[in-house]
Design a protein around this motif. Structure first.
Motif, PDB file in Angstrom:
ATOM      1  N   TYR A 120       0.844  -1.214  -0.032  1.00  0.00           N
ATOM      2  CA  TYR A 120       0.021  -0.089  -0.055  1.00  0.00           C
ATOM      3  C   TYR A 120       1.024   1.254  -0.025  1.00  0.00           C
ATOM      4  O   TYR A 120       1.960   1.298   0.441  1.00  0.00           O
ATOM      5  CB  TYR A 120      -0.916   0.011   1.098  1.00  0.00           C
ATOM      6  N   ALA A 121       0.494   2.350  -0.548  1.00  0.00           N
ATOM      7  CA  ALA A 121       1.054   3.448  -0.546  1.00  0.00           C
ATOM      8  C   ALA A 121      -0.004   4.704  -0.187  1.00  0.00           C
ATOM      9  O   ALA A 121      -1.037   4.995  -0.595  1.00  0.00           O
ATOM     10  CB  ALA A 121       1.477   3.966  -1.975  1.00  0.00           C
ATOM     11  N   LEU A 122       0.513   5.576   0.771  1.00  0.00           N
ATOM     12  CA  LEU A 122      -0.112   6.679   1.271  1.00  0.00           C
ATOM     13  C   LEU A 122      -0.498   7.401  -0.068  1.00  0.00           C
ATOM     14  O   LEU A 122       0.437   7.908  -0.884  1.00  0.00           O
ATOM     15  CB  LEU A 122       0.247   7.271   2.404  1.00  0.00           C
ATOM     16  N   ASP A 123      -1.520   8.333   0.114  1.00  0.00           N
ATOM     17  CA  ASP A 123      -1.942   9.525  -0.731  1.00  0.00           C
ATOM     18  C   ASP A 123      -1.350  10.812   0.179  1.00  0.00           C
ATOM     19  O   ASP A 123      -1.972  11.404   1.068  1.00  0.00           O
ATOM     20  CB  ASP A 123      -3.444   9.619  -0.938  1.00  0.00           C
ATOM     21  N   ARG A 124      -0.228  11.163  -0.253  1.00  0.00           N
ATOM     22  CA  ARG A 124       0.439  12.255   0.424  1.00  0.00           C
ATOM     23  C   ARG A 124      -0.233  13.551   0.563  1.00  0.00           C
ATOM     24  O   ARG A 124      -0.322  14.312   1.492  1.00  0.00           O
ATOM     25  CB  ARG A 124       2.108  12.698  -0.114  1.00  0.00           C
ATOM     26  N   ALA A 125      -0.908  13.811  -0.639  1.00  0.00           N
ATOM     27  CA  ALA A 125      -1.461  15.188  -0.660  1.00  0.00           C
ATOM     28  C   ALA A 125      -2.878  15.227  -0.022  1.00  0.00           C
ATOM     29  O   ALA A 125      -2.962  16.067   0.791  1.00  0.00           O
ATOM     30  CB  ALA A 125      -1.699  15.334  -2.353  1.00  0.00           C
TER      31      ALA A 125
END
Length: 377
Positions: free
Chosen positions: A174-179
């Motif tokens: 999984y990867a975070l939505d940084r914005a």
């Protein structure tokens, strides 16, 4: 130009971490996808719902009946069939949604990709229900085109129990939505505490998650009650809701140091305001809340279960699940060591930036769906 791929996500409408996972996938493909969602109503009336968030993202939602009683599965599958026929690929999230979606997919001849946010058969103290659900996962394995595990631990567990076939299960990190995360934070910890009405100088420990036995909400309260005896002025904040709401409310009132914030959409801000994030789950596929906490520089104390060790990495401390004394002792020691907290926070932030950021996560799902849609049925 090829026609857009028609993807149907099947979820349990309970607003948990799997919902955020599925919602982000639903909007990731832009013009490459035509996405819809089938949301199975939650068992517990009054729980926070995710339907509005999906609709705000422009995703049409079909509601399916809750899985109540011996005919609950049949009712949900029947309600899903017409929508499933219009999909190229069905993507199911969590065990119960996987049961409904895979049966419906088999009936209408559509391939199913199951995202293993949990293995129901591995639920601690699940008893006979866990045995039955584990058997169902085993029986449904041949009907599943592919299984996505959010962590290597979930893949190992599924393979060890025969709930998934070796050649059909892969790990997509999984990867975070940084914005999205930045929108739910303040400039710094002082500002975050001001927003939440917390004192600037008080020790703060945060819990964010569903109020149910698996997430360890009551264990968290028991532990922080012990810690508060050594740290006057300690505030333990809890953001969440769920089937254990009444018990959690009573325990929080008895503890005296716990503030209940209700269900929140600004989880990163809550972790930003805290000195420590606590994730005392007894089962966890990965722990998105761990990543959100580390991303804002707050160290984590989490249990050594499922995918949590992979998520925590160097950014926190692991403890034995269901051991309230060890949890309290670890929280106490970490509150005393401000330099260690700062060091872990920096390591955790770098860990998330390196391992759980970027677009590869969504691109891997899209590539899998395209491959599955072209495979012979």
């Amino acid at each position: 130009m090829s026609a857009p791929l028609r993807i149907l996500h099947v979820v349990i409408d309970d607003n948990g971490g799997s919902i955020e996972y599925a919602r982000r996938l639903a909007v990731a493909g832009d013009r490459e996808l035509v996405t819809s969602c089938a949301a199975i109503l939650p068992l517990h009336v009054g729980e926070p719902r995710s339907t509005l968030a999906w609709q705000m993202a422009g995703v049409p939602v079909v509601e399916l009946p809750a899985l109540v009683g011996p005919c609950g599965l049949l009712r949900a599958v029947r309600a899903l069939r017409s929508t499933a026929r219009r999909a190229d690929v069905i993507v199911t999230h969590t065990g119960a949604a996987g049961l409904v979606g895979r049966v419906a997919g088999w009936l209408v001849g559509r391939p199913v990709v199951h995202v293993a946010h949990n293995w129901p058969g591995a639920t601690p103290d699940g008893g006979q229900r866990a045995l039955v659900l584990g058997l169902l996962d085993m029986l449904l394995s041949p009907l599943t085109a592919a299984v996505v595990a959010p962590s290597f631990a979930m893949r190992r567990i599924g393979l060890a129990h025969g709930w998934v076939r070796r050649g059909r299960c892969g790990v997509i990190r999984y990867a975070l939505d940084r914005a999205h995360l930045a929108e739910r934070c303040d400039a710094d910890r002082v500002a975050a505490r001001a927003t939440l009405g917390l004192p600037a100088d008080a020790p703060v420990i945060a819990f964010c998650g569903r109020f149910d036995p698996v997430k360890g909400a009551l264990a968290f309260i028991a532990a922080v009650k012990e810690v508060a005896a050594q740290h006057p002025g300690l505030i333990a904040v809890m953001a969440g809701d769920g089937p254990d709401r009444v018990a959690v409310t009573a325990a929080a009132e008895a503890a005296g140091c716990v503030r209940l914030l209700g269900w929140r959409t600004d989880v990163p801000r809550i972790f930003q305001a805290a000195d420590i994030a606590c994730v005392p789950s007894t089962s966890e596929a990965l722990g998105i809340v761990v990543l959100e906490s580390l991303a804002v520089g707050t160290p984590v104390v989490a249990t050594r279960v499922g995918g949590l060790p992979e998520a925590v990495g160097p950014g926190g401390v692991l403890v034995t699940p269901a051991d309230e004394l060890e949890l309290a002792t670890t929280l106490d020691l970490l509150l005393l060591e401000s330099e260690l907290r700062e060091h872990l926070g920096k390591l955790g932030r770098r860990w998330v930036e390196r391992m759980y950021s970027g677009n590869a996560w969504a691109e891997a799902h899209l590539a899998l769906w395209r491959r599955i849609s072209r495979s012979p049925r």
